[in-house]
Motif scaffolding. Structure first.
Motif, short mmCIF file in Angstrom:
data_model
loop_
_atom_site.label_atom_id
_atom_site.label_comp_id
_atom_site.label_asym_id
_atom_site.label_seq_id
_atom_site.Cartn_x
_atom_site.Cartn_y
_atom_site.Cartn_z
N GLU A 3 -9.13 -19.81 -8.85
CA GLU A 3 -8.87 -19.56 -7.44
C GLU A 3 -8.60 -18.09 -7.22
O GLU A 3 -7.86 -17.46 -7.96
CB GLU A 3 -7.65 -20.38 -7.03
N SER A 4 -9.19 -17.48 -6.23
CA SER A 4 -8.95 -16.08 -5.93
C SER A 4 -7.79 -15.96 -4.98
O SER A 4 -7.40 -16.91 -4.31
CB SER A 4 -10.21 -15.45 -5.31
N LYS A 5 -7.25 -14.74 -4.87
CA LYS A 5 -6.14 -14.52 -3.96
C LYS A 5 -6.60 -14.79 -2.54
O LYS A 5 -7.68 -14.38 -2.13
CB LYS A 5 -5.62 -13.09 -4.09
N HIS A 41 -0.38 -11.21 -16.04
CA HIS A 41 -1.72 -11.47 -16.58
C HIS A 41 -2.62 -12.17 -15.57
O HIS A 41 -3.81 -11.85 -15.45
CB HIS A 41 -1.61 -12.32 -17.85
N PHE A 42 -2.06 -13.13 -14.84
CA PHE A 42 -2.88 -13.94 -13.94
C PHE A 42 -2.90 -13.43 -12.50
O PHE A 42 -3.84 -13.72 -11.76
CB PHE A 42 -2.38 -15.39 -13.95
N CYS A 43 -1.88 -12.67 -12.11
CA CYS A 43 -1.76 -12.29 -10.69
C CYS A 43 -1.66 -10.79 -10.46
O CYS A 43 -1.66 -10.36 -9.30
CB CYS A 43 -0.52 -12.94 -10.07
N GLY A 44 -1.55 -9.99 -11.53
CA GLY A 44 -1.37 -8.55 -11.36
C GLY A 44 -2.59 -7.87 -10.75
O GLY A 44 -3.69 -8.44 -10.70
N GLN A 45 -2.40 -6.64 -10.33
CA GLN A 45 -3.47 -5.88 -9.69
C GLN A 45 -4.67 -5.70 -10.61
O GLN A 45 -5.81 -5.63 -10.14
CB GLN A 45 -2.94 -4.52 -9.24
N LYS A 46 -4.43 -5.59 -11.91
CA LYS A 46 -5.54 -5.39 -12.86
C LYS A 46 -6.04 -6.69 -13.46
O LYS A 46 -6.88 -6.68 -14.37
CB LYS A 46 -5.08 -4.45 -13.97
N SER A 47 -5.55 -7.82 -12.97
CA SER A 47 -5.94 -9.12 -13.53
C SER A 47 -7.37 -9.46 -13.15
O SER A 47 -7.78 -9.33 -11.99
CB SER A 47 -5.01 -10.22 -13.01
N LEU A 51 -5.14 -14.61 -9.43
CA LEU A 51 -4.56 -15.77 -8.74
C LEU A 51 -3.43 -15.36 -7.79
O LEU A 51 -2.79 -14.34 -7.99
CB LEU A 51 -3.97 -16.74 -9.76
N ARG A 52 -3.20 -16.19 -6.79
CA ARG A 52 -1.97 -16.08 -6.02
C ARG A 52 -0.81 -16.58 -6.87
O ARG A 52 -0.94 -17.58 -7.58
CB ARG A 52 -2.04 -16.90 -4.73
#
Length: 468
Positions: A3-5, A41-47, A51-52
């Motif tokens: 799922e994307s942000k 890892h899952f939600c950071g800017q460089k991830s 994910l949200r």
């Protein structure tokens, strides 16, 4: 795949579950991580997964309810530094210093759930776990940095994660001999460390804890805090020696797991300089790194560590074998295989310590000093067996990067004719505050310089140093 942000469709839960378990599996022999590391890892800017956070957390809670991961929170305390006047120290001049304290985290929401662990899903039924997770959701919303206290653990295929009262599930036995470190005090003048130098080193420690701290640090600090408590209340414990030994072995076990997972058993990685020997498939190995003895004095512990390294050399290369033996290296016949001879070194290391960051970085620098020193002494042979890798004199002398730290702290012999087989700490004090200040001055202050040099060298060289 995920799922994307901005999306609210939770249909990819199974994919997220697989990704979470895969991430935990990559953490090392103990498959665990702090919640804030998982969020990064899952939600950071460089991830790349992007994910949200709300969706990630809902997935984690469900995976925990399904008992595929465990949620573990040790006793809730924090690390802070406050000013303290120190006098009559062995190596430092009297003065006002910033010293480490471990106060409990205070918040009206934080009511005790268990006696030792603040929270441990392993000890809860399905119905209790559901109620406990609802409570954790509330705390995460209201208590700052609480995600840095929550350990997410995958027990499947993992080494044990034990902190408190449970019987250790691992077979780790320290020798119980009462060792004494013979230290000739060669330090005549007391150190006068400028306040700006102390502030600079402390900023590095705080920055490391804020950005890079992994689950091992709060885990080991929890064990240390318990060991300190046991010593203070030993008169109330009929089996004091046994309890202290059990916690000491838990401490040693987790320290070694920490070191191994982060730079001994590390997978080849072109982004991490610590993986150079694996990444380039060089015949130099760490055969053993372990505690032999540990003895506690309050928050300080005395270390007697052993490090065993070797290089595998073809039997017919008698000249390099003779050269290494003349320098003090020895053959390890039990490690020989096929037509390769294992030539290396057994190193004994003695020092006291009072903080996890220091033992982590000091162990790292000692290990890699000896690995790169062996690389230096066998440089021509390595160039011969790895002709496709473009080594230069800069690579040959990488061991020197660690000398500014190790020569200040240990009786390190820099002689070209013999290698040091025993490292004894120069500033032997058991005062935890004094030790921390000394390590900050000689080790932590140089940390960024050494790490940055090796990082940038490795990032540049990975485009040139191609594995054969």
């Amino acid at each position: 795949m995920t799922e994307s942000k901005g999306s609210k469709d939770p249909s990819n839960f199974k994919n997220i579950e697989q990704e979470v378990l895969r991430f935990l599996d990559s953490r090392g022999s103990i498959r665990a991580a702090l919640l804030h590391k998982i969020e990064k890892h899952f939600c950071g800017q460089k991830s790349i997964i992007n994910l949200r956070k709300e969706f990630l957390l809902s997935c984690l809670w469900q995976i925990a309810k399904d008992k595929k991961i465990e949620i573990i929170i040790p006793e809730l305390f924090r690390v802070k530094w406050s000013q303290k006047k120190l006098t009559n120290l062995k190596y430092l001049k009297d003065g006002i210093y910033l010293c480490r304290k471990f106060p409990m985290i205070r918040n009206k929401l934080l009511k005790s759930i268990l006696n030792n662990y603040y929270f441990d899903s392993r000890k809860r039924s399905f119905s209790e776990l559901d109620q406990g997770i609802e409570y954790l959701k509330l705390i995460l919303e209201k208590v700052r940095n609480f995600n840095k206290k929550i350990i997410i653990y995958n027990p499947l295929g993992s080494n044990p994660l034990d902190i408190y009262e449970e019987k250790a599930q691992f077979n780790y036995k320290l020798q119980k001999a009462n060792f004494q470190i013979k230290q000739d005090n060669m330090i005549k003048e007391k150190l006068d460390i400028p306040s700006e130098d102390r502030a600079e080193a402390l900023a590095v420690v705080q920055g490391y804890r804020s950005r890079y701290m992994c689950f091992y640090i709060p885990l080991i600090e929890s064990i240390l805090k318990t060991i300190e408590y046991i010593q203070v209340h030993k008169e109330d414990l009929s089996d004091y020696e046994k309890v202290l030994q059990d916690y000491t072995e838990k401490f040693a076990y987790n320290c070694i797991e920490f070191v191994k997972s982060d730079y001994i058993e590390i997978e080849p990685n072109p982004l991490r300089w610590e993986s150079i020997f694996n990444y380039l498939d060089l015949p130099i190995k760490i055969l053993e790194y372990d505690f032999k003895y540990i003895k506690f004095h309050g928050r300080t512990w005395e270390n007697y560590q052993i490090l065993k390294i070797c290089i595998y050399i073809e039997k017919q290369k008698s000249s390099i074998i003779k050269k290494l033996k003349k320098l003090g290296y020895e053959e390890f016949p039990e490690e020989n295989y096929d037509d390769l001879i294992a030539i290396g070194l057994n190193i004994e290391i003695y020092y006291p310590c009072s903080t996890i960051e220091h033992i982590y970085f000091l162990s790292k620098f000692i290990c890699f000093y000896y690995l790169f020193l062996l690389f230096y002494h066998s440089f021509e042979y390595i160039k011969e067996v790895k002709p496709k890798i473009r080594f230069t004199k800069k690579e040959k002398s990488l061991y020197t990067k660690f000398l500014p730290v190790l020569t200040k702290l240990f009786n390190l012999n820099e002689s070209e004719s013999k290698v040091s087989r025993k490292l004894v700490f120069k500033y032997y004090t058991l005062d935890p505050d004094e030790l921390e200040i000394i390590f900050n001055h000689f080790l932590i202050k140089r940390l960024k310089e050494i790490e940055k040099k090796l990082f940038y060298w490795w990032r540049y060289k990975t485009t040139l140093l191609k594995p054969a």
